[in-house]
Structures are given as C-alpha cells and as structure tokens.
Write a protein that holds these residues in place. Structure first.
Motif, mmCIF file in Angstrom:
data_model
loop_
_atom_site.group_PDB
_atom_site.id
_atom_site.type_symbol
_atom_site.label_atom_id
_atom_site.label_comp_id
_atom_site.label_asym_id
_atom_site.label_seq_id
_atom_site.Cartn_x
_atom_site.Cartn_y
_atom_site.Cartn_z
ATOM 1 N N THR A 176 -1.872 -1.106 -3.787
ATOM 2 C CA THR A 176 -2.972 -0.178 -3.567
ATOM 3 C C THR A 176 -2.395 1.227 -3.432
ATOM 4 O OG1 THR A 176 -4.218 -1.872 -2.388
ATOM 5 C CG2 THR A 176 -4.924 0.399 -2.074
ATOM 6 N N ALA A 177 -2.920 2.166 -4.201
ATOM 7 C CA ALA A 177 -2.443 3.554 -4.171
ATOM 8 C C ALA A 177 -3.551 4.457 -3.663
ATOM 9 C CB ALA A 177 -1.994 3.995 -5.557
ATOM 10 N N LYS A 178 -3.228 5.282 -2.669
ATOM 11 C CA LYS A 178 -4.178 6.243 -2.131
ATOM 12 C C LYS A 178 -3.590 7.640 -2.247
ATOM 13 C CE LYS A 178 -6.100 3.001 1.266
ATOM 14 N NZ LYS A 178 -6.337 2.743 2.710
ATOM 15 N N ARG A 179 -4.437 8.618 -2.485
ATOM 16 C CA ARG A 179 -4.014 10.012 -2.571
ATOM 17 C C ARG A 179 -4.787 10.831 -1.535
ATOM 18 N NH1 ARG A 179 -0.610 7.731 -4.182
ATOM 19 N NH2 ARG A 179 0.313 7.572 -6.277
ATOM 20 N N ILE A 180 -4.025 11.361 -0.570
ATOM 21 C CA ILE A 180 -4.595 12.090 0.559
ATOM 22 C C ILE A 180 -3.830 13.404 0.712
ATOM 23 C CG2 ILE A 180 -5.029 12.049 3.052
ATOM 24 C CD1 ILE A 180 -5.128 8.990 2.866
ATOM 25 N N GLU A 181 -4.508 14.460 0.972
ATOM 26 C CA GLU A 181 -3.897 15.778 1.088
ATOM 27 C C GLU A 181 -2.761 15.784 2.113
ATOM 28 O OE1 GLU A 181 -3.636 19.529 -0.446
ATOM 29 O OE2 GLU A 181 -5.236 18.111 -0.947
ATOM 30 N N ASN A 182 -1.625 16.399 1.701
ATOM 31 C CA ASN A 182 -0.502 16.676 2.601
ATOM 32 C C ASN A 182 0.179 15.428 3.176
ATOM 33 O OD1 ASN A 182 -0.870 19.507 2.327
ATOM 34 N ND2 ASN A 182 -2.494 19.447 3.880
ATOM 35 N N VAL A 183 0.204 14.346 2.422
ATOM 36 C CA VAL A 183 0.943 13.153 2.833
ATOM 37 C C VAL A 183 2.214 13.063 1.992
ATOM 38 C CG1 VAL A 183 0.943 10.643 3.018
ATOM 39 C CG2 VAL A 183 -1.149 11.932 3.520
ATOM 40 N N PRO A 184 3.410 13.272 2.569
ATOM 41 C CA PRO A 184 4.649 13.234 1.781
ATOM 42 C C PRO A 184 4.925 11.868 1.159
ATOM 43 C CG PRO A 184 5.012 14.335 3.884
ATOM 44 C CD PRO A 184 3.658 13.697 3.966
ATOM 45 N N GLY A 185 4.603 10.800 1.871
ATOM 46 C CA GLY A 185 4.836 9.471 1.312
ATOM 47 C C GLY A 185 4.861 8.398 2.382
ATOM 48 N N THR A 186 4.001 7.406 2.245
ATOM 49 C CA THR A 186 3.960 6.259 3.156
ATOM 50 C C THR A 186 3.924 4.989 2.319
ATOM 51 O OG1 THR A 186 2.795 7.475 4.906
ATOM 52 C CG2 THR A 186 2.615 5.074 4.931
ATOM 53 N N GLU A 204 0.851 -1.192 0.000
ATOM 54 C CA GLU A 204 0.000 0.000 0.000
ATOM 55 C C GLU A 204 0.882 1.234 0.000
ATOM 56 O OE1 GLU A 204 -3.362 2.276 2.790
ATOM 57 O OE2 GLU A 204 -2.728 0.235 3.262
ATOM 58 N N GLU A 205 0.587 2.199 -0.865
ATOM 59 C CA GLU A 205 1.316 3.468 -0.851
ATOM 60 C C GLU A 205 0.323 4.614 -0.762
ATOM 61 O OE1 GLU A 205 1.272 5.913 -3.313
ATOM 62 O OE2 GLU A 205 1.203 4.967 -5.288
ATOM 63 N N ILE A 206 0.705 5.639 -0.001
ATOM 64 C CA ILE A 206 -0.139 6.811 0.221
ATOM 65 C C ILE A 206 0.692 8.055 -0.055
ATOM 66 C CG2 ILE A 206 -1.692 7.994 1.820
ATOM 67 C CD1 ILE A 206 -1.599 5.393 3.547
ATOM 68 N N HIS A 207 0.171 8.948 -0.899
ATOM 69 C CA HIS A 207 0.871 10.191 -1.227
ATOM 70 C C HIS A 207 -0.113 11.351 -1.301
ATOM 71 C CE1 HIS A 207 4.212 7.538 -2.406
ATOM 72 N NE2 HIS A 207 4.973 8.602 -2.239
ATOM 73 N N HIS A 208 0.457 12.543 -1.405
ATOM 74 C CA HIS A 208 -0.320 13.774 -1.550
ATOM 75 C C HIS A 208 -1.098 13.772 -2.858
ATOM 76 C CE1 HIS A 208 2.857 15.078 -4.341
ATOM 77 N NE2 HIS A 208 3.685 14.531 -3.461
ATOM 78 N N THR A 209 -2.126 14.584 -2.915
ATOM 79 C CA THR A 209 -3.028 14.593 -4.067
ATOM 80 C C THR A 209 -2.406 15.195 -5.319
ATOM 81 O OG1 THR A 209 -3.969 16.662 -3.230
ATOM 82 C CG2 THR A 209 -5.126 14.631 -2.657
#
Length: 231
Positions: free
Chosen positions: A172-182, A128-133
């Motif tokens: 799985t890729a998610k885009r969430i405001e102000n997330v530098p990278g997880t 799973e990866e999460i980054h800024h929009t």
C-alpha cells in the motif's frame, strides 16, 4: 573528493550541504544534458535524478570510468544493462533503493523476520509505505526491496500495489505532504499483529548514507551494495 551531482532537487541540495560540511567539493550540478560536462574532473558521481534520465546519466559516467552512487528509483528495468556497461568500462557502482544506515539495518531485520514467519501461515504479511507528495514513483524502491526479501521465503508469488489475490504480497502506497519516508511491515493474524517500522525524520539520513557510500567507492572497481559499505 570532487563530486558531480546528477540531479539537483531536494535530495541533491541536501547532499550538497552535507558533503561540503565533510570537506568535499560539488563541481557539477547536472539537471540537463550530461554530455555538456567534462566529467573527468569528478572523482565520483552521486545520482538522485529522475527515472527517465538515470540510465543515461549513470552509463555516461561509467564510460568515462567515473564511479557512480545512485539512489534514483523507477528505472531498474535497465539495471542489468547498466551493470554490464559498468563492468565493460572497468568502473564502479553502488545502487541502493535507500542509503539510510537505519534502512540498511531494517532490511536485515526484515529478512530475519520473514525467515522466522515462514512457518506460521496464519499471519498475513503486508507492506505500507508513506512518502511526500512530490515522490514520482509508487511503490517506493525501498518497499520493493522489502517485498522481494519477503518473497524469498514466502509462498506469495509476487508483490503488487494494492493486491487482493491470496498469492500476491500487498503493498500500500500513500502520499502525504512533508513525509520523508515511512515503511511498515505487518504480520496480521486473527489474534494479534507483529509489526516492524522505519520512520525517516528528514532527508539527511539518506543523503549522508549516499556520501559515505561515495567516499567508500572512490578508487574501487566493481558492483557493490550498502551492505559492502557498512558491514
């Protein structure tokens, strides 16, 4: 060190701030036609541009024997061509999907864990990866690197965004405001879950790693990685 910044978005501005704090000079901030600039004035170029511009930016520097550090993702179908042009022009290149010291260590940990887990098929692996929009590509280059490392020892045949097939590694890729990278690697079984995770708190770690790589690459010739820089 005199640096040409290829791309001047949020990452470029962070690199500028940290590089100047280390005594370097930013002589170009290139966001348009790279041919307008006298690149011979630069000791090194750092590329955090956009996928459509990256290949031309990088290879233009190679043809003028300017070493390049690149963290732009989404253009890697042309990576082998860029390497060939670099070698033909006796230049130098470091590409990394992520320049963070912590992520470089995380890559090594991921490889070791994948090797350990290959004999335990009851654990199903996923990323799973999460980054800024504002991030343009999905999955992230870092997630792709992690997936390719896992595939080296896995029975999975390929990675795929939101995969459902048994023989595919799901990202799985998610885009969430102000997330530098997880980035999260999970091994799930019916009885428990094993998980490793890297969370970036700001862009500074990525930017500093790129600057350190540029300092190391200056005056060298060839194709290198962050592993060469740090280990």
């Amino acid at each position: 060190m005199k640096i040409a910044l290829l791309g001047y978005g949020k990452m470029g501005k962070t690199i500028e701030r940290l590089a100047e704090g280390r005594g370097h000079e930013i002589i170009f901030r290139i966001t348009d036609d790279i041919e307008k600039y006298d690149l011979q004035k630069a000791d090194v170029a750092i590329d955090f541009s956009v996928p459509d511009a990256a290949f031309n930016n990088i290879t233009t520097c190679f043809r003028q024997q300017i070493p390049v550090v690149s963290g732009t993702t989404g253009w890697l179908q042309q990576y082998d061509d860029a390497v060939k042009i670099c070698e033909e022009n006796n230049s130098a290149f470091i590409y990394a999907s992520n320049f963070s010291l912590g992520v470089t260590l995380f890559f090594e940990l991921n490889k070791q864990l994948a090797q350990m887990m290959k004999n335990f098929p009851e654990y199903k692996v996923g990323i799973e990866e999460i980054h800024h929009t504002q991030k343009l590509d999905a999955p992230s280059g870092t997630a792709i690197t992690l997936a390719e490392q896992i595939l080296e020892t896995s029975e999975k045949k390929a990675w795929k965004l939101d995969a459902v097939a048994e023989d595919e590694l799901r990202i799985t890729a998610k885009r969430i405001e102000n997330v530098p990278g997880t980035h999260i690697i999970s091994y799930d079984s019916p009885v428990d879950t094993i998980k490793i995770e890297h969370i970036a708190h700001s862009r500074d770690g990525f930017a500093l790693g790129a600057i350190v790589a540029a300092e190391w690459l200056q005056h060298k010739k060839g194709i290198f990685s962050m592993k060469d820089v740090l280990f």
